[in-house]
Write a protein that holds these residues in place. Structure first.
Motif, PDB file in Angstrom:
ATOM      1  N   GLU A  58       0.837  -1.205   0.000  1.00 57.05           N
ATOM      2  CA  GLU A  58       0.000   0.000   0.000  1.00 57.05           C
ATOM      3  C   GLU A  58       0.875   1.259   0.000  1.00 57.05           C
ATOM      4  O   GLU A  58       0.541   2.253  -0.635  1.00 57.05           O
ATOM      5  CB  GLU A  58      -0.934  -0.027   1.222  1.00 57.05           C
ATOM      6  CG  GLU A  58      -2.014   0.998   1.208  1.00 57.05           C
ATOM      7  CD  GLU A  58      -3.074   0.785   0.120  1.00 57.05           C
ATOM      8  OE1 GLU A  58      -3.745   1.782  -0.220  1.00 57.05           O
ATOM      9  OE2 GLU A  58      -3.230  -0.332  -0.377  1.00 57.05           O
ATOM     10  N   TYR A  96       2.020   1.828  -3.453  1.00 51.53           N
ATOM     11  CA  TYR A  96       0.868   2.322  -4.208  1.00 51.53           C
ATOM     12  C   TYR A  96       0.686   3.827  -3.985  1.00 51.53           C
ATOM     13  O   TYR A  96       0.561   4.595  -4.937  1.00 51.53           O
ATOM     14  CB  TYR A  96      -0.376   1.539  -3.787  1.00 51.53           C
ATOM     15  CG  TYR A  96      -1.683   2.040  -4.325  1.00 51.53           C
ATOM     16  CD1 TYR A  96      -1.988   1.973  -5.681  1.00 51.53           C
ATOM     17  CD2 TYR A  96      -2.648   2.555  -3.471  1.00 51.53           C
ATOM     18  CE1 TYR A  96      -3.209   2.416  -6.175  1.00 51.53           C
ATOM     19  CE2 TYR A  96      -3.874   2.990  -3.948  1.00 51.53           C
ATOM     20  CZ  TYR A  96      -4.141   2.919  -5.304  1.00 51.53           C
ATOM     21  OH  TYR A  96      -5.355   3.363  -5.777  1.00 51.53           O
ATOM     22  N   VAL A 139      -0.114   1.189 -11.473  1.00 48.20           N
ATOM     23  CA  VAL A 139      -1.192   1.502 -10.531  1.00 48.20           C
ATOM     24  C   VAL A 139      -2.478   0.786 -10.940  1.00 48.20           C
ATOM     25  O   VAL A 139      -3.173   0.215 -10.096  1.00 48.20           O
ATOM     26  CB  VAL A 139      -1.400   3.027 -10.406  1.00 48.20           C
ATOM     27  CG1 VAL A 139      -2.730   3.357  -9.757  1.00 48.20           C
ATOM     28  CG2 VAL A 139      -0.251   3.653  -9.621  1.00 48.20           C
ATOM     29  N   GLU A 140      -2.795   0.806 -12.217  1.00 55.65           N
ATOM     30  CA  GLU A 140      -4.008   0.129 -12.688  1.00 55.65           C
ATOM     31  C   GLU A 140      -3.960  -1.364 -12.369  1.00 55.65           C
ATOM     32  O   GLU A 140      -4.947  -1.947 -11.914  1.00 55.65           O
ATOM     33  CB  GLU A 140      -4.190   0.332 -14.191  1.00 55.65           C
ATOM     34  CG  GLU A 140      -4.647   1.718 -14.566  1.00 55.65           C
ATOM     35  CD  GLU A 140      -4.690   1.955 -16.071  1.00 55.65           C
ATOM     36  OE1 GLU A 140      -4.279   1.057 -16.853  1.00 55.65           O
ATOM     37  OE2 GLU A 140      -5.134   3.040 -16.465  1.00 55.65           O
ATOM     38  N   TYR A 166      -2.207  -2.840  -9.968  1.00 61.20           N
ATOM     39  CA  TYR A 166      -2.329  -2.987  -8.514  1.00 61.20           C
ATOM     40  C   TYR A 166      -3.789  -2.830  -8.083  1.00 61.20           C
ATOM     41  O   TYR A 166      -4.296  -3.614  -7.282  1.00 61.20           O
ATOM     42  CB  TYR A 166      -1.442  -1.958  -7.807  1.00 61.20           C
ATOM     43  CG  TYR A 166      -1.462  -2.086  -6.303  1.00 61.20           C
ATOM     44  CD1 TYR A 166      -0.607  -2.964  -5.657  1.00 61.20           C
ATOM     45  CD2 TYR A 166      -2.330  -1.330  -5.518  1.00 61.20           C
ATOM     46  CE1 TYR A 166      -0.618  -3.092  -4.275  1.00 61.20           C
ATOM     47  CE2 TYR A 166      -2.353  -1.448  -4.143  1.00 61.20           C
ATOM     48  CZ  TYR A 166      -1.491  -2.330  -3.526  1.00 61.20           C
ATOM     49  OH  TYR A 166      -1.512  -2.470  -2.146  1.00 61.20           O
ATOM     50  N   GLU A 167      -4.475  -1.836  -8.631  1.00 57.21           N
ATOM     51  CA  GLU A 167      -5.875  -1.602  -8.258  1.00 57.21           C
ATOM     52  C   GLU A 167      -6.770  -2.760  -8.686  1.00 57.21           C
ATOM     53  O   GLU A 167      -7.685  -3.149  -7.945  1.00 57.21           O
ATOM     54  CB  GLU A 167      -6.378  -0.294  -8.877  1.00 57.21           C
ATOM     55  CG  GLU A 167      -5.786   0.929  -8.215  1.00 57.21           C
ATOM     56  CD  GLU A 167      -6.183   2.236  -8.880  1.00 57.21           C
ATOM     57  OE1 GLU A 167      -6.017   3.278  -8.229  1.00 57.21           O
ATOM     58  OE2 GLU A 167      -6.640   2.228 -10.040  1.00 57.21           O
ATOM     59  N   GLN A 168      -6.525  -3.316  -9.861  1.00 61.75           N
ATOM     60  CA  GLN A 168      -7.323  -4.459 -10.307  1.00 61.75           C
ATOM     61  C   GLN A 168      -7.152  -5.655  -9.373  1.00 61.75           C
ATOM     62  O   GLN A 168      -8.097  -6.397  -9.131  1.00 61.75           O
ATOM     63  CB  GLN A 168      -6.942  -4.854 -11.740  1.00 61.75           C
ATOM     64  CG  GLN A 168      -7.410  -3.868 -12.775  1.00 61.75           C
ATOM     65  CD  GLN A 168      -6.845  -4.149 -14.151  1.00 61.75           C
ATOM     66  OE1 GLN A 168      -6.021  -5.037 -14.346  1.00 61.75           O
ATOM     67  NE2 GLN A 168      -7.271  -3.362 -15.130  1.00 61.75           N
ATOM     68  N   HIS A 188      -6.090  -5.490  -6.057  1.00 62.22           N
ATOM     69  CA  HIS A 188      -6.395  -5.202  -4.658  1.00 62.22           C
ATOM     70  C   HIS A 188      -7.717  -4.482  -4.417  1.00 62.22           C
ATOM     71  O   HIS A 188      -8.215  -4.470  -3.297  1.00 62.22           O
ATOM     72  CB  HIS A 188      -5.246  -4.397  -4.036  1.00 62.22           C
ATOM     73  CG  HIS A 188      -3.982  -5.186  -3.953  1.00 62.22           C
ATOM     74  ND1 HIS A 188      -3.086  -5.252  -4.994  1.00 62.22           N
ATOM     75  CD2 HIS A 188      -3.488  -5.980  -2.977  1.00 62.22           C
ATOM     76  CE1 HIS A 188      -2.084  -6.033  -4.650  1.00 62.22           C
ATOM     77  NE2 HIS A 188      -2.297  -6.483  -3.439  1.00 62.22           N
ATOM     78  N   TYR A 189      -8.259  -3.848  -5.433  1.00 62.92           N
ATOM     79  CA  TYR A 189      -9.511  -3.112  -5.306  1.00 62.92           C
ATOM     80  C   TYR A 189     -10.422  -3.439  -6.488  1.00 62.92           C
ATOM     81  O   TYR A 189     -10.830  -2.542  -7.237  1.00 62.92           O
ATOM     82  CB  TYR A 189      -9.271  -1.600  -5.253  1.00 62.92           C
ATOM     83  CG  TYR A 189      -8.340  -1.163  -4.155  1.00 62.92           C
ATOM     84  CD1 TYR A 189      -8.754  -1.191  -2.834  1.00 62.92           C
ATOM     85  CD2 TYR A 189      -7.044  -0.730  -4.436  1.00 62.92           C
ATOM     86  CE1 TYR A 189      -7.898  -0.805  -1.817  1.00 62.92           C
ATOM     87  CE2 TYR A 189      -6.189  -0.333  -3.431  1.00 62.92           C
ATOM     88  CZ  TYR A 189      -6.613  -0.378  -2.119  1.00 62.92           C
ATOM     89  OH  TYR A 189      -5.773   0.011  -1.123  1.00 62.92           O
TER      90      TYR A 189
END
Length: 126
Positions: free
Chosen positions: A10, A13, A43-44, A46-48, A50-51
């Motif tokens: 995180e 990130y 970032v995209e 990582y977001e896919q 983890h979020y």
């Protein structure tokens, strides 16, 4: 030029987001713009992971589609069926059939993977 590192935590990130903010107005075809593109991709990803964003409810997707394109319930009649069927579907009194899903997908371009998601129906209070 800063070499981007993988985003594993995180903190990584948040640091990448901060760097993207600094580079946001980078001129095209510059090392800064290249770095911005790489960081944005990291970032995209990582977001896919983890979020993840769940697909929308099928009825909400249909309603959004109508609103965003300036269409009315009446415009759905040629795709779903009678006015009564359209109202029952949109009021969650009747489930979409496979044929309705196909027609919504092919005629209106609503992704089939969204339309096949399970959703709740309203119980008849009569």
């Amino acid at each position: 030029m800063l070499k981007p590192d993988p985003i594993r935590t995180e903190a990584d990130y948040r640091a990448a987001l901060d760097e993207i903010e600094k580079l946001f107005d980078a001129e095209p075809n510059t090392p800064e713009c290249d770095l911005l593109e790489v960081l944005t991709t990291l970032v995209e990803t990582y977001e896919q992971q983890h979020y993840p964003i769940a697909p929308p409810d099928p009825i909400e997707a249909i309603l959004y589609y109508l609103e965003s394109r300036g269409l009315s319930y009446q415009d759905l009649e040629s795709v779903i069926g009678s006015r009564g069927e359209v109202e029952e579907i949109l009021n969650r009194q009747q489930a979409l059939t496979l044929e309705m899903i196909r027609r919504l997908h092919y005629s209106l371009g609503i992704p089939a993977e969204v339309l096949i998601q399970p959703y709740s129906l309203m119980k008849d209070s009569a």
